[in-house]
Design a protein around this motif. Structure first.
Motif, PDB file in Angstrom:
ATOM      1  N   ALA A  55     -31.000 -11.681-114.415  1.00 48.86           N
ATOM      2  CA  ALA A  55     -30.409 -10.343-114.255  1.00 48.86           C
ATOM      3  C   ALA A  55     -29.204 -10.149-115.178  1.00 48.86           C
ATOM      4  CB  ALA A  55     -30.004 -10.111-112.804  1.00 48.86           C
ATOM      5  N   SER A  56     -28.322 -11.129-115.216  1.00 48.70           N
ATOM      6  CA  SER A  56     -27.110 -10.971-116.031  1.00 48.70           C
ATOM      7  C   SER A  56     -27.437 -11.013-117.523  1.00 48.70           C
ATOM      8  CB  SER A  56     -26.061 -12.022-115.670  1.00 48.70           C
ATOM      9  OG  SER A  56     -26.545 -13.334-115.873  1.00 48.70           O
ATOM     10  N   CYS A  57     -28.325 -11.893-117.931  1.00 43.80           N
ATOM     11  CA  CYS A  57     -28.706 -11.982-119.334  1.00 43.80           C
ATOM     12  C   CYS A  57     -29.413 -10.709-119.788  1.00 43.80           C
ATOM     13  CB  CYS A  57     -29.591 -13.206-119.556  1.00 43.80           C
ATOM     14  SG  CYS A  57     -30.062 -13.440-121.282  1.00 43.80           S
ATOM     15  N   PHE A  58     -30.347 -10.224-118.990  1.00 44.17           N
ATOM     16  CA  PHE A  58     -31.092  -9.025-119.357  1.00 44.17           C
ATOM     17  C   PHE A  58     -30.150  -7.833-119.496  1.00 44.17           C
ATOM     18  CE2 PHE A  58     -33.816  -5.372-118.970  1.00 44.17           C
ATOM     19  CZ  PHE A  58     -34.975  -5.747-119.632  1.00 44.17           C
ATOM     20  N   THR A  59     -29.223  -7.689-118.567  1.00 39.59           N
ATOM     21  CA  THR A  59     -28.294  -6.565-118.585  1.00 39.59           C
ATOM     22  C   THR A  59     -27.410  -6.600-119.827  1.00 39.59           C
ATOM     23  OG1 THR A  59     -28.312  -6.543-116.176  1.00 39.59           O
ATOM     24  CG2 THR A  59     -26.519  -5.360-117.247  1.00 39.59           C
ATOM     25  N   MET A  60     -26.882  -7.769-120.147  1.00 43.31           N
ATOM     26  CA  MET A  60     -26.024  -7.885-121.323  1.00 43.31           C
ATOM     27  C   MET A  60     -26.818  -7.649-122.608  1.00 43.31           C
ATOM     28  SD  MET A  60     -23.570 -10.995-122.586  1.00 43.31           S
ATOM     29  CE  MET A  60     -22.299 -10.762-121.360  1.00 43.31           C
ATOM     30  N   LYS A  61     -28.017  -8.237-122.704  1.00 42.92           N
ATOM     31  CA  LYS A  61     -28.837  -8.054-123.901  1.00 42.92           C
ATOM     32  C   LYS A  61     -29.229  -6.585-124.059  1.00 42.92           C
ATOM     33  CE  LYS A  61     -31.435  -9.194-127.449  1.00 42.92           C
ATOM     34  NZ  LYS A  61     -30.843  -9.508-128.745  1.00 42.92           N
ATOM     35  N   LEU A  62     -29.564  -5.912-122.974  1.00 46.04           N
ATOM     36  CA  LEU A  62     -29.900  -4.490-123.034  1.00 46.04           C
ATOM     37  C   LEU A  62     -28.732  -3.685-123.577  1.00 46.04           C
ATOM     38  CD1 LEU A  62     -31.807  -2.121-122.564  1.00 46.04           C
ATOM     39  CD2 LEU A  62     -31.090  -2.127-120.152  1.00 46.04           C
ATOM     40  N   THR A  72     -24.333   3.876-126.017  1.00 46.12           N
ATOM     41  CA  THR A  72     -23.517   3.034-125.141  1.00 46.12           C
ATOM     42  C   THR A  72     -23.809   3.452-123.711  1.00 46.12           C
ATOM     43  OG1 THR A  72     -21.783   2.800-126.803  1.00 46.12           O
ATOM     44  CG2 THR A  72     -21.171   2.318-124.519  1.00 46.12           C
ATOM     45  N   ALA A  73     -24.176   2.514-122.897  1.00 37.97           N
ATOM     46  CA  ALA A  73     -24.509   2.810-121.502  1.00 37.97           C
ATOM     47  C   ALA A  73     -23.246   3.106-120.705  1.00 37.97           C
ATOM     48  CB  ALA A  73     -25.239   1.636-120.870  1.00 37.97           C
ATOM     49  N   ALA A  74     -23.315   4.138-119.890  1.00 36.64           N
ATOM     50  CA  ALA A  74     -22.243   4.387-118.928  1.00 36.64           C
ATOM     51  C   ALA A  74     -22.303   3.333-117.836  1.00 36.64           C
ATOM     52  CB  ALA A  74     -22.366   5.791-118.340  1.00 36.64           C
ATOM     53  N   SER A  75     -23.543   2.942-117.480  1.00 33.69           N
ATOM     54  CA  SER A  75     -23.710   1.859-116.516  1.00 33.69           C
ATOM     55  C   SER A  75     -25.121   1.280-116.623  1.00 33.69           C
ATOM     56  CB  SER A  75     -23.457   2.334-115.080  1.00 33.69           C
ATOM     57  OG  SER A  75     -24.456   3.245-114.667  1.00 33.69           O
ATOM     58  N   LEU A  76     -25.204  -0.009-116.380  1.00 37.66           N
ATOM     59  CA  LEU A  76     -26.472  -0.732-116.317  1.00 37.66           C
ATOM     60  C   LEU A  76     -26.434  -1.604-115.077  1.00 37.66           C
ATOM     61  CD1 LEU A  76     -26.727  -2.015-120.013  1.00 37.66           C
ATOM     62  CD2 LEU A  76     -27.963  -0.086-119.009  1.00 37.66           C
ATOM     63  N   GLU A  77     -27.531  -1.619-114.340  1.00 35.41           N
ATOM     64  CA  GLU A  77     -27.635  -2.474-113.160  1.00 35.41           C
ATOM     65  C   GLU A  77     -29.015  -3.100-113.148  1.00 35.41           C
ATOM     66  OE1 GLU A  77     -26.395  -1.039-109.152  1.00 35.41           O
ATOM     67  OE2 GLU A  77     -28.489  -1.485-108.647  1.00 35.41           O
ATOM     68  N   LYS A 113     -38.237  -2.828-123.835  1.00 40.34           N
ATOM     69  CA  LYS A 113     -39.252  -3.745-124.352  1.00 40.34           C
ATOM     70  C   LYS A 113     -38.624  -4.774-125.295  1.00 40.34           C
ATOM     71  CE  LYS A 113     -43.417  -5.243-124.597  1.00 40.34           C
ATOM     72  NZ  LYS A 113     -43.964  -5.920-123.429  1.00 40.34           N
ATOM     73  N   GLU A 114     -37.735  -4.321-126.175  1.00 45.03           N
ATOM     74  CA  GLU A 114     -37.058  -5.248-127.091  1.00 45.03           C
ATOM     75  C   GLU A 114     -36.226  -6.265-126.315  1.00 45.03           C
ATOM     76  OE1 GLU A 114     -33.800  -5.310-130.701  1.00 45.03           O
ATOM     77  OE2 GLU A 114     -34.945  -3.478-130.382  1.00 45.03           O
ATOM     78  N   THR A 115     -35.569  -5.803-125.264  1.00 49.75           N
ATOM     79  CA  THR A 115     -34.769  -6.711-124.443  1.00 49.75           C
ATOM     80  C   THR A 115     -35.655  -7.736-123.749  1.00 49.75           C
ATOM     81  OG1 THR A 115     -33.132  -4.964-124.100  1.00 49.75           O
ATOM     82  CG2 THR A 115     -33.078  -6.824-122.568  1.00 49.75           C
ATOM     83  N   GLU A 116     -36.799  -7.302-123.258  1.00 46.96           N
ATOM     84  CA  GLU A 116     -37.736  -8.230-122.618  1.00 46.96           C
ATOM     85  C   GLU A 116     -38.213  -9.287-123.612  1.00 46.96           C
ATOM     86  OE1 GLU A 116     -42.176  -8.315-120.578  1.00 46.96           O
ATOM     87  OE2 GLU A 116     -41.339  -6.409-121.231  1.00 46.96           O
ATOM     88  N   LEU A 117     -38.508  -8.862-124.826  1.00 48.90           N
ATOM     89  CA  LEU A 117     -39.045  -9.783-125.829  1.00 48.90           C
ATOM     90  C   LEU A 117     -38.012 -10.749-126.387  1.00 48.90           C
ATOM     91  CD1 LEU A 117     -41.347  -7.352-127.835  1.00 48.90           C
ATOM     92  CD2 LEU A 117     -42.053  -9.140-126.222  1.00 48.90           C
ATOM     93  N   TYR A 118     -36.769 -10.308-126.514  1.00 46.44           N
ATOM     94  CA  TYR A 118     -35.772 -11.104-127.224  1.00 46.44           C
ATOM     95  C   TYR A 118     -34.583 -11.553-126.377  1.00 46.44           C
ATOM     96  CZ  TYR A 118     -38.572  -9.551-131.102  1.00 46.44           C
ATOM     97  OH  TYR A 118     -39.627  -9.303-131.938  1.00 46.44           O
TER      98      TYR A 118
END
Length: 137
Positions: A55-62, A72-77, A113-118
Motif C-alpha cells: 500500500a505505501s509503495c504503490f501510493t508513493m510510486k503513483l 499533483t494529487a491533492a490526496s491518495l489513499e 497501470k504504470e504504477t502497477e507495472l513499475y
C-alpha cells in the motif's frame, strides 16, 4: 540502498512467539505469534506487513507517476488486502482513492497501470495483483 528488519522466534510454530524490529525503529520488538497470524489477537503478522509495504509503495510510486504526467494529487489513499490461502500468499488487492485536479480518467488509468507495472513492491510480488482505482474530483 539497503534496508533491514530482524525477526526472532522462540518455541514451536504453534505455541512459540516472535518479535520483529525494523532499522528505522518504527517497529521495535513488535510481537507476532501463531494466533496473531491466524486469529484476531494483538500483534502483527507477515501478511499485514506485506500489505503495509504494498500500500505505501504503490501510493508513493503513483505520486511520482502522476508528477511525471504533469499532475499533483491533492490526496491518495491505498488500502491493500493480502490473501493467504493454503499457506501461500495468492493475491494482493489494492483499493486506491485519488483526488487529482484536472486529470482525465484515461490518463489516471494509464498512471495506475504504470504504477502497477513499475512499482518496486508490485514487481517483487509473484502473485495476482488486483487494483480498484477511483478518481474523485
Amino acid at each position: 540502498m539497503k534496508r533491514h528488519a530482524t525477526a526472532t522466534w522462540s518455541g514451536s510454530g504453534k505455541d512459540g512467539y516472535g518479535h520483529i524490529s525494523t532499522q528505522s525503529r518504527t517497529l521495535e520488538q513488535v510481537s507476532f505469534t501463531f494466533n496473531s497470524r491466524f486469529s484476531d489477537v494483538a500483534g502483527t503478522n507477515p501478511e499485514e506487513l506485506v500489505a503495509a509495504a504494498h500500500a505505501s509503495c504503490f501510493t508513493m510510486k503513483l505520486s511520482f507517476v502522476l508528477n511525471e504526467a504533469g499532475f499533483t494529487a491533492a490526496s491518495l489513499e491505498s488500502t491493500c488486502y493480502i490473501t493467504f490461502e493454503n499457506a501461500v500468499i495468492t493475491e494482493s488487492h489494492l483499493i486506491v482513492k485519488a483526488k487529482v485536479a484536472g486529470i482525465s480518467q484515461e490518463t489516471f488509468n494509464a498512471c495506475i497501470k504504470e504504477t502497477e507495472l513499475y512499482g518496486p513492491v508490485s514487481r517483487m510480488l509473484n502473485v495476482r495483483i488486483l487494483i480498484e482505482a477511483s478518481l474523485e474530483k
